[in-house]
Design a protein around this motif. Sequence first.
Motif, PDB file in Angstrom:
ATOM      1  N   ARG A 226      30.939   6.821  14.245  1.00 20.19           N
ATOM      2  CA  ARG A 226      29.506   6.695  14.028  1.00 20.19           C
ATOM      3  C   ARG A 226      29.292   5.900  12.740  1.00 20.19           C
ATOM      4  N   LEU A 227      28.245   5.109  12.702  1.00 18.28           N
ATOM      5  CA  LEU A 227      27.979   4.298  11.517  1.00 18.28           C
ATOM      6  C   LEU A 227      26.758   4.847  10.775  1.00 18.28           C
ATOM      7  N   ARG A 228      26.898   4.925   9.486  1.00 19.76           N
ATOM      8  CA  ARG A 228      25.895   5.511   8.610  1.00 19.76           C
ATOM      9  C   ARG A 228      24.999   4.400   8.066  1.00 19.76           C
ATOM     10  N   PRO A 229      23.697   4.630   7.931  1.00 20.32           N
ATOM     11  CA  PRO A 229      22.851   3.599   7.312  1.00 20.32           C
ATOM     12  C   PRO A 229      23.260   3.389   5.851  1.00 20.32           C
ATOM     13  N   ASP A 230      23.088   2.159   5.371  1.00 18.96           N
ATOM     14  CA  ASP A 230      23.494   1.831   4.002  1.00 18.96           C
ATOM     15  C   ASP A 230      22.423   2.302   3.029  1.00 18.96           C
ATOM     16  N   GLU A 231      22.479   3.581   2.699  1.00 17.69           N
ATOM     17  CA  GLU A 231      21.484   4.153   1.790  1.00 17.69           C
ATOM     18  C   GLU A 231      22.160   4.928   0.680  1.00 17.69           C
ATOM     19  N   VAL A 232      21.628   4.794  -0.514  1.00 15.06           N
ATOM     20  CA  VAL A 232      22.144   5.577  -1.644  1.00 15.06           C
ATOM     21  C   VAL A 232      21.489   6.947  -1.584  1.00 15.06           C
ATOM     22  N   THR A 233      22.314   7.977  -1.418  1.00 14.66           N
ATOM     23  CA  THR A 233      21.783   9.330  -1.268  1.00 14.66           C
ATOM     24  C   THR A 233      22.238  10.239  -2.415  1.00 14.66           C
ATOM     25  N   GLU A 234      23.052   9.685  -3.310  1.00 16.21           N
ATOM     26  CA  GLU A 234      23.666  10.535  -4.335  1.00 16.21           C
ATOM     27  C   GLU A 234      23.061  10.285  -5.711  1.00 16.21           C
TER      28      GLU A 234
ATOM     29  N   ARG B 241      24.540  -1.517  -0.634  1.00 20.13           N
ATOM     30  CA  ARG B 241      23.918  -0.688  -1.672  1.00 20.13           C
ATOM     31  C   ARG B 241      24.778   0.535  -1.960  1.00 20.13           C
ATOM     32  N   SER B 242      25.301   1.123  -0.874  1.00 16.54           N
ATOM     33  CA  SER B 242      26.076   2.359  -1.045  1.00 16.54           C
ATOM     34  C   SER B 242      27.529   2.079  -0.688  1.00 16.54           C
TER      35      SER B 242
ATOM     36  N   GLY C 271      27.467   8.018   0.126  1.00 17.69           N
ATOM     37  CA  GLY C 271      26.135   7.552  -0.247  1.00 17.69           C
ATOM     38  C   GLY C 271      25.982   7.263  -1.728  1.00 17.69           C
TER      39      GLY C 271
ATOM     40  N   VAL D 223      32.264   8.946   5.989  1.00 16.36           N
ATOM     41  CA  VAL D 223      31.436   8.439   7.101  1.00 16.36           C
ATOM     42  C   VAL D 223      31.175   6.956   6.834  1.00 16.36           C
ATOM     43  N   LEU D 224      31.414   6.137   7.824  1.00 17.02           N
ATOM     44  CA  LEU D 224      31.447   4.689   7.630  1.00 17.02           C
ATOM     45  C   LEU D 224      30.055   4.062   7.515  1.00 17.02           C
ATOM     46  N   ASN D 225      29.931   3.155   6.554  1.00 13.99           N
ATOM     47  CA  ASN D 225      28.693   2.424   6.278  1.00 13.99           C
ATOM     48  C   ASN D 225      28.513   1.285   7.303  1.00 13.99           C
ATOM     49  N   ARG D 226      27.412   1.315   8.007  1.00 19.17           N
ATOM     50  CA  ARG D 226      27.160   0.319   9.054  1.00 19.17           C
ATOM     51  C   ARG D 226      27.101  -1.103   8.490  1.00 19.17           C
ATOM     52  N   GLU D 227      26.516  -1.210   7.299  1.00 19.12           N
ATOM     53  CA  GLU D 227      26.325  -2.523   6.697  1.00 19.12           C
ATOM     54  C   GLU D 227      27.677  -3.177   6.368  1.00 19.12           C
TER      55      GLU D 227
END
Lengths: 96, 487, 486
Positions: A62-70, B24-25, B30, B56-60
């Motif tokens: 699964r691919l995670r959106p590129d967001e800073v969450t930390e 970004r991440s 994250g 967990v892998l970054n889509r970008e």
Amino acid sequence: MSLTRKDVEGIAHLARLEITDAEMSVYTDSLSKILSFVEQLGAADTGSIEPMAHPLEGESQRLRPDEVTETDQHEKYQSNAPAVASALYVVPKVIE
Amino acid sequence: MNETTEAGWEVVIGLEIHAQLATRSKIFSGSATAYGAAPNSQANLVDLGYPGVLPVLNREAVRMAVKFGLATGSTVAERSVFARKNYFYPDLPKGYQISQYERPIVEDGSLEIMLDDGTKKTIGITRAHLEEDAGKSLHEGLKNASGIDLNRAGTPLLEIVSEPDLRSAKEAIAYLKKVHTLVRYLEICDGNMQEGSFRCDANVSVRRFGAAKFGTRCEIKNVNSFRFVEKAINYEVARQIDVLEGGGTIRQETRLYDSAKDETRSMRSKEEANDYRYFPDPDLLPVVLEPAFIETVRATLPELPDEKAARFIRDYALSAYDAAVLTSSRELASFYESVVAAAGGAASAKLAANWVMGDFSGALNRDGLEIAGARVTAEGLAGLMARIQDNTISGKIAKDVFELMWADRATADAVIEANGLRQITDTSAIEAAIDAVLAANPGQLAEYRSGKDRLFGFFVGQSMKATQGKANPAQLNELLKKKLDNP
Amino acid sequence: MTIHTRSVAELAAGLARKEFSAVELAEHFLARIERSNSALNAYVTVTPERALADARAADEARARGAAGPLTGVPLAHKDIFCTDGVRTACGSKMLENFVAPYDATVVERLHAAGTVMLGKTNMDEFAMGSSNETSHFGPVRNPWDLDRVPGGSSGGSAAVVAARLAPVATGTDTGGSIRQPAALVGISGIKPTYGRVSRYGMIAFASSLDQAGIMAPSAEDCALLLQAMAGFDARDSTSVDRPVPDYVAELGAPLQGVRIGLLKEFFAHGLEGPTATLVQAAIDEYRRLGAEIVEVSCPSLPLSVPTYYVVAPAECSSNLSRFDGVRFGHRCKDPRDLMDLYKRSRGEGFGAEVKRRIMTGTYVLSAGYYDAYYLKAQKCRSLISADFKRAFAEVDLLLGPTSPSPAFAIGAKVDDPITMYLNDIYTIGANLAGLPAMSIPCGFDGALPVGLQLIGPHFGESRLLSAAHAYQGVTDFHRRIPAAYA
């Protein structure tokens, strides 16, 4: 597979484990037994069989959106650290 | 030094480029990837390798790798696999690096480089794979100890591995620059070598010309500028040839380039043979890319540098060299095209190229500015060119006008007006100036007329000076010639 | 009826009708822990303040009308699950002083469901063991006979439930670590399908095999708790995004017409004596309940133990590399240099069995041996998995023993790793294939409980739980409690 003491010393070094002299002979013996035990796999006919790395076939990453969450929590995370100075983890000098 | 022919030795180089992807991440967490943050402030539990956490892998990051693959004509794998590369190092928190081994996301592509003699050479790209960066060990201010900052740990990297197709340091640099330009075009890496976002390891070996097998190679690490890559390779080539000609053998090893001493030396930490024990990472599943996904990425590809250069040559009648320089970055190319457009199109293309590559780039370099920070706009430069083209000012005066425009962020017209730099085209005024010069230099005049032709330049200079450089040069030349030759 | 002899479902009902408060229930179990834990060594950390705070919150939620089915139910967590602010030692000296800065997803979800954490249970070091004797904190004792092991690695969780020092406990199962101890202490335990429950925050032993589950008196209890634990977690890439059925509602599914397969390989050789007799009796019971019993075969199953003992050590050797004395965990005194820091910190911090497995794993992955060991084992894993797939084309469930023998004496097998490894002979297959499996009590060999194992197809937890529930409707083995703890 019968391992020599030297083999086990090499493995222990690769795994970064200090093994005492007394332990060394125990490990040489038990690791040899374990390897001999697992060598029965050699007899299995696996000619064209694909190796299986995951128990569930057909699933994909699964691919995670590129967001800073930390947020910065280094003080909390470093409370478990054996040695810290100026927010850095301290280790004996690294020689490059 | 001419590496390729040095005493009959052939140089063989392959590059491993690490491009930090501009996400970004991080690749598996994250945390932010910003450069220069306070130590360990951007290292979360995943980056620190805390017990129990999972990646967990970054889509970008995946999208960016695919972009690179498509831009280099590579095969983008519909199924790629992350593997663990196991080794102990303090800047590697988990004791393994998550990388790709047997099944990289990008394979089998190529880039074309241009050699000094203008010929082109295709350099193979073996593979490009995704992996995580390590942290940094800092040694200052600690006695017999190092401090570990894990902010960089987990930053996505694309490792781009070339075939051993490069035959000199110059070729290596040409290829490196090509990749550097490409990743910035694709907006997948900021290309900042100072900050380490674009790094290069060079595998270097030498062999006798005609030898069938490659020589033993050394890997040079830690080279952080184009210049140092070239120097490091040249040093290493000379060292290897020295060793071999002295009857010695090359040991396969990792060497560090020391820019202060301009030499490479063996890395103690890498002396022992590594056994990385790669195996598929059980925490990550195979990355499966649907063809539709790959096509959506393809649709986002910009015009690539080679395509753009070809178009510049075709549409603007530029030389291959000019086209290559102007397309060396997307920003520069775009600025150039804005100047051409504002100047009325292809007829001004050559003049625009000269200005953009010349005074404009020079001013940027001198002041350490990026195009975004330039003090003369594309419209401003086009305005200056218009005054040259309509003979309001000479090309020489235009250089001064440009400097004043740059200093004051002013338009060409304002600078010309304020400083009275309008070109003198009035024949009688130019003649008056010439007459005064001839009158003031009777000796030289006599010498000229007795056959010393090369004094013509002297009179041009004096006359131009008399008009404060504002005389139309062509007119001045013509009138001066007439007066000198027809007393 | 005393409180602690009740099942989770009964306790939840008692809380719901306000027969007792969550605080009273927590206090009751804390008192039992105080009285009996030192003899059993089942908890390594007891968290009374946390328990009472959780219990008060549960009572308040109930007063607000915001109680769920598990609100106020006390439980114990295996010390492999990270618990924010509470020591998480994983049975190891390496993590003796490690306070996790976050909650595992399992802990978080069960907390959100209103459960009350009593403490953390003892376990084999990093879950590597089948007897709980590899724990840095000493062996756990079997409540049925204090001289015997409770099984492992979730031995502490098994013992606390068997002795009713908690009504229910979490466990993890990499090669049988929930089922085998459940069998050896006479309780029910479920290892769900790989990917059904998040592994986030569960300290990894072998990532492709590890799965969290539940240990409780009854199958119904397992269903109740699994309901709260299961489901997709974006933080675990191997967690499966698939709806969670209503396990409790589906408990009553009839056994009529259900095809239960007896694995030839489980009954072929080695299985004899009382365990064989009790498993046979259970088979007869299932036949009476309407199930159709057929024989099936998984010819590659005998490869499962050697396959496991390549795959699991390989993964563990890599997973445990993060324990290097730098960011957390044990660090040796006055390291001379970096190499000394690594070797002594790890040499001192890990116990003998963990080191043995790290070295086994290091060897099978190393250059020149990878193909012969690791890759071969991954191929054998494919064979085993394919065998199960074929079997499940014929039957709905597989049935067999959980463990070849009841609880053995502490110290009996510690010197012989191979004999110890063979304890897992019936349980490992389900881990290799990622299948859900349960162990439920099916009788006694003298004073010692014996377990019956049920294995289902991927995501077949409902059928597994309802089959176990049906059996428990006509038997009472799961209700028996050792006399000293009744």
